[in-house]
Design a protein around this motif. Structure first.
Motif, PDB file in Angstrom:
ATOM      1  N   GLN A  67       0.815  -1.207   0.000  1.00 37.01           N
ATOM      2  CA  GLN A  67       0.000   0.000   0.000  1.00 37.01           C
ATOM      3  C   GLN A  67       0.854   1.265   0.000  1.00 37.01           C
ATOM      4  O   GLN A  67       0.369   2.339  -0.370  1.00 37.01           O
ATOM      5  N   PHE A  68       2.118   1.129   0.448  1.00 40.37           N
ATOM      6  CA  PHE A  68       2.955   2.333   0.451  1.00 40.37           C
ATOM      7  C   PHE A  68       4.177   2.255  -0.451  1.00 40.37           C
ATOM      8  O   PHE A  68       4.625   3.282  -0.971  1.00 40.37           O
ATOM      9  N   LEU A  69       4.738   1.081  -0.706  1.00 36.44           N
ATOM     10  CA  LEU A  69       5.954   1.007  -1.519  1.00 36.44           C
ATOM     11  C   LEU A  69       5.774   1.606  -2.918  1.00 36.44           C
ATOM     12  O   LEU A  69       6.574   2.462  -3.327  1.00 36.44           O
ATOM     13  N   PRO A  70       4.754   1.197  -3.686  1.00 38.60           N
ATOM     14  CA  PRO A  70       4.625   1.772  -5.039  1.00 38.60           C
ATOM     15  C   PRO A  70       4.370   3.275  -5.020  1.00 38.60           C
ATOM     16  O   PRO A  70       4.858   3.999  -5.897  1.00 38.60           O
ATOM     17  N   ARG A  71       3.648   3.749  -4.029  1.00 40.35           N
ATOM     18  CA  ARG A  71       3.313   5.170  -3.982  1.00 40.35           C
ATOM     19  C   ARG A  71       4.518   6.024  -3.573  1.00 40.35           C
ATOM     20  O   ARG A  71       4.676   7.161  -4.045  1.00 40.35           O
ATOM     21  N   VAL A  79      16.103   4.915  -2.471  1.00 45.17           N
ATOM     22  CA  VAL A  79      16.209   3.462  -2.330  1.00 45.17           C
ATOM     23  C   VAL A  79      15.293   3.034  -1.193  1.00 45.17           C
ATOM     24  O   VAL A  79      15.362   3.584  -0.091  1.00 45.17           O
ATOM     25  N   MET A  80      14.441   2.053  -1.435  1.00 48.20           N
ATOM     26  CA  MET A  80      13.572   1.551  -0.378  1.00 48.20           C
ATOM     27  C   MET A  80      14.119   0.254   0.188  1.00 48.20           C
ATOM     28  O   MET A  80      14.379  -0.697  -0.545  1.00 48.20           O
ATOM     29  N   ASN A  81      14.283   0.267   1.495  1.00 46.29           N
ATOM     30  CA  ASN A  81      14.890  -0.823   2.247  1.00 46.29           C
ATOM     31  C   ASN A  81      13.789  -1.491   3.071  1.00 46.29           C
ATOM     32  O   ASN A  81      13.231  -0.875   3.975  1.00 46.29           O
ATOM     33  N   VAL A  82      13.471  -2.731   2.745  1.00 43.17           N
ATOM     34  CA  VAL A  82      12.411  -3.459   3.445  1.00 43.17           C
ATOM     35  C   VAL A  82      13.027  -4.276   4.578  1.00 43.17           C
ATOM     36  O   VAL A  82      13.926  -5.090   4.350  1.00 43.17           O
ATOM     37  N   SER A  83      12.527  -4.097   5.774  1.00 41.96           N
ATOM     38  CA  SER A  83      13.061  -4.795   6.941  1.00 41.96           C
ATOM     39  C   SER A  83      12.798  -6.293   6.862  1.00 41.96           C
ATOM     40  O   SER A  83      11.708  -6.727   6.480  1.00 41.96           O
ATOM     41  N   THR A  84      13.804  -7.104   7.228  1.00 45.06           N
ATOM     42  CA  THR A  84      13.559  -8.523   7.513  1.00 45.06           C
ATOM     43  C   THR A  84      13.624  -8.768   9.017  1.00 45.06           C
ATOM     44  O   THR A  84      13.542  -9.907   9.460  1.00 45.06           O
ATOM     45  N   GLY A  85      13.776  -7.681   9.790  1.00 43.01           N
ATOM     46  CA  GLY A  85      13.729  -7.783  11.241  1.00 43.01           C
ATOM     47  C   GLY A  85      12.293  -7.809  11.737  1.00 43.01           C
ATOM     48  O   GLY A  85      11.992  -8.394  12.776  1.00 43.01           O
ATOM     49  N   GLY A  86      11.400  -7.161  10.972  1.00 44.44           N
ATOM     50  CA  GLY A  86       9.980  -7.186  11.288  1.00 44.44           C
ATOM     51  C   GLY A  86       9.684  -6.630  12.661  1.00 44.44           C
ATOM     52  O   GLY A  86      10.092  -5.533  13.012  1.00 44.44           O
ATOM     53  N   ALA A 102       8.029  -7.859  -2.446  1.00 43.62           N
ATOM     54  CA  ALA A 102       8.592  -6.596  -2.947  1.00 43.62           C
ATOM     55  C   ALA A 102       9.878  -6.785  -3.742  1.00 43.62           C
ATOM     56  O   ALA A 102      10.186  -5.976  -4.619  1.00 43.62           O
ATOM     57  N   ARG A 103      10.674  -7.801  -3.431  1.00 44.14           N
ATOM     58  CA  ARG A 103      11.966  -8.037  -4.091  1.00 44.14           C
ATOM     59  C   ARG A 103      12.763  -6.725  -4.206  1.00 44.14           C
ATOM     60  O   ARG A 103      13.133  -6.294  -5.303  1.00 44.14           O
ATOM     61  N   PRO A 104      13.016  -6.064  -3.080  1.00 40.51           N
ATOM     62  CA  PRO A 104      13.576  -4.706  -3.110  1.00 40.51           C
ATOM     63  C   PRO A 104      15.053  -4.671  -3.466  1.00 40.51           C
ATOM     64  O   PRO A 104      15.731  -5.706  -3.540  1.00 40.51           O
ATOM     65  N   GLU A 105      15.544  -3.460  -3.654  1.00 39.48           N
ATOM     66  CA  GLU A 105      16.979  -3.274  -3.868  1.00 39.48           C
ATOM     67  C   GLU A 105      17.772  -3.607  -2.619  1.00 39.48           C
ATOM     68  O   GLU A 105      18.902  -4.091  -2.697  1.00 39.48           O
ATOM     69  N   LEU A 106      17.191  -3.335  -1.456  1.00 36.70           N
ATOM     70  CA  LEU A 106      17.911  -3.430  -0.197  1.00 36.70           C
ATOM     71  C   LEU A 106      16.980  -3.954   0.881  1.00 36.70           C
ATOM     72  O   LEU A 106      15.801  -3.599   0.921  1.00 36.70           O
ATOM     73  N   LYS A 302      20.841  -3.074  -7.532  1.00 36.16           N
ATOM     74  CA  LYS A 302      20.353  -3.513  -8.858  1.00 36.16           C
ATOM     75  C   LYS A 302      19.530  -2.462  -9.573  1.00 36.16           C
ATOM     76  O   LYS A 302      19.329  -2.550 -10.795  1.00 36.16           O
ATOM     77  N   GLY A 303      19.012  -1.484  -8.857  1.00 36.66           N
ATOM     78  CA  GLY A 303      18.229  -0.430  -9.480  1.00 36.66           C
ATOM     79  C   GLY A 303      16.748  -0.551  -9.197  1.00 36.66           C
ATOM     80  O   GLY A 303      16.209  -1.660  -9.047  1.00 36.66           O
ATOM     81  N   GLY A 304      16.091   0.593  -9.147  1.00 36.54           N
ATOM     82  CA  GLY A 304      14.685   0.634  -8.802  1.00 36.54           C
ATOM     83  C   GLY A 304      13.767   0.035  -9.845  1.00 36.54           C
ATOM     84  O   GLY A 304      12.592  -0.245  -9.558  1.00 36.54           O
ATOM     85  N   ASP A 305      14.263  -0.208 -11.064  1.00 35.16           N
ATOM     86  CA  ASP A 305      13.447  -0.828 -12.104  1.00 35.16           C
ATOM     87  C   ASP A 305      13.433  -2.343 -12.000  1.00 35.16           C
ATOM     88  O   ASP A 305      12.741  -3.011 -12.781  1.00 35.16           O
ATOM     89  N   GLN A 306      14.168  -2.895 -11.036  1.00 33.04           N
ATOM     90  CA  GLN A 306      14.273  -4.347 -10.901  1.00 33.04           C
ATOM     91  C   GLN A 306      13.556  -4.879  -9.665  1.00 33.04           C
ATOM     92  O   GLN A 306      13.805  -6.011  -9.241  1.00 33.04           O
ATOM     93  N   VAL A 307      12.674  -4.079  -9.078  1.00 31.55           N
ATOM     94  CA  VAL A 307      11.974  -4.491  -7.868  1.00 31.55           C
ATOM     95  C   VAL A 307      10.574  -5.009  -8.222  1.00 31.55           C
ATOM     96  O   VAL A 307      10.153  -4.976  -9.379  1.00 31.55           O
ATOM     97  N   GLY A 308       9.846  -5.465  -7.206  1.00 27.84           N
ATOM     98  CA  GLY A 308       8.544  -6.071  -7.424  1.00 27.84           C
ATOM     99  C   GLY A 308       7.386  -5.144  -7.175  1.00 27.84           C
ATOM    100  O   GLY A 308       6.265  -5.618  -6.930  1.00 27.84           O
TER     101      GLY A 308
END
Length: 309
Positions: A67-71, A79-86, A102-106, A302-308
């Protein structure tokens, strides 16, 4: 470019609860506003968690992230960094759900299991906005944040290997640096490493200047030129240790995940305010701030065009 400072902003996290600050972003719209504001203030990287928009409780739900990553991506090139610490009570499977979608860059990756004490904060508040808050903090008295060797290896393989995602390696103590070196020695990781050293959380290394210097010396010994160093510090230690780290050649992380304050006794009204403050300090020290694209190049992302998203 290697001399430029990357500013990361962690906009909400899973440590603080709604009662602690009215400025803590909770809903997707609030997270978007906080992220875009931080990027406009100078943050090249936005470190992201999700929260239940009704209760404010940390949530692993990938639908909330989406709901927020694409926007955010529509409004900024950060660069959007998605936590795996949760969150502190989430299973590894829950913590990985958003990264798989999301398959993010970071992504962030904690480099060791540890006591993560927040229970001492509970006594500072009496009137809680949400019924979960006190119990959530008190649970850290008896719980442990699990990041075993096997779990770390899974994250490296299932997220890094599968999607080309790089990691913000969160190191809360000296042993975590040695654990990171272990995985580098096994050639499961490819430099440059983005090493986030963390100070002042109960259960990790302390917030003294000597603690910071010791972590820097150890990282230099283990990784040589194969890493970029960054500093975050909890609460009142945020700005002084980030400043010290930057003077020593490091990058910095601020944000309401790490500290709710902008000055002694004064709540930060936004993440952007903290970013603006640390940026001002950096520029007064004649340090240049990295743009998002420069951060991508420095970290070999990898670049923002390679994310999900």
């Amino acid at each position: 470019m290697s001399q430029k400072v990357i500013i990361t902003c962690a906009v909400t996290g899973s440590i603080h609860t709604p009662t602690m600050s009215p400025y803590l972003p909770i809903t997707p719209d609030e997270i978007i506003e906080a992220s875009v504001g931080a990027a406009e203030a100078g943050a090249a990287i936005i470190h992201l968690h999700a929260r239940d928009p009704e209760t404010g409780k940390p949530s692993p739900d990938p639908k909330l992230f989406m709901q927020f990553l694409p926007r955010i991506k529509q409004q900024t090139d950060a660069v959007m960094n998605v936590s795996t610490g949760g969150g502190l009570t989430m299973s590894l499977e829950e913590r990985l759900e958003a990264a798989h979608v999301a398959r993010p860059e970071l992504c962030s990756l904690n480099m060791g299991s540890m006591n993560f004490g927040l229970y001492q904060i509970a006594d500072k508040h009496k009137d809680w906005q949400q019924p979960w808050e006190r119990d959530y903090l008190e649970a850290t008295r008896h719980g442990i944040v699990s990041n075993t060797f096997g779990q770390i290896e899974r994250i490296i393989s299932e997220v890094g290997g599968a999607y080309g995602t790089k990691f913000e390696f969160e190191c809360y103590d000296v042993s975590h640096l040695y654990t990171l070196a272990h995985f580098l020695d096994r050639k499961l990781l490819t430099p440059p490493l983005f090493v986030q050293t963390i100070f002042g959380l109960l259960g990790g290394i302390g917030p003294a200047a000597e603690d910071l210097m010791h972590m820097r010396r150890t990282a230099d010994k283990l990784f040589g030129k194969d890493y970029l160093w960054s500093v975050l510090a909890a609460g009142r230690h945020q700005m002084n240790l980030c400043t010290m780290g930057a003077i020593m050649g490091g990058n910095v992380r601020v944000g309401l995940e790490d500290s709710l304050y902008i000055a002694k006794g004064k709540l930060a009204t936004s993440n952007a305010a903290q970013v603006a403050k640390i940026r001002h300090i950096m520029e007064e020290l004649s340090l240049e701030i990295a743009t998002a694209d420069e951060a991508r190049q420095m970290l070999d992302l990898k670049g923002g065009d390679q994310v999900g998203f």
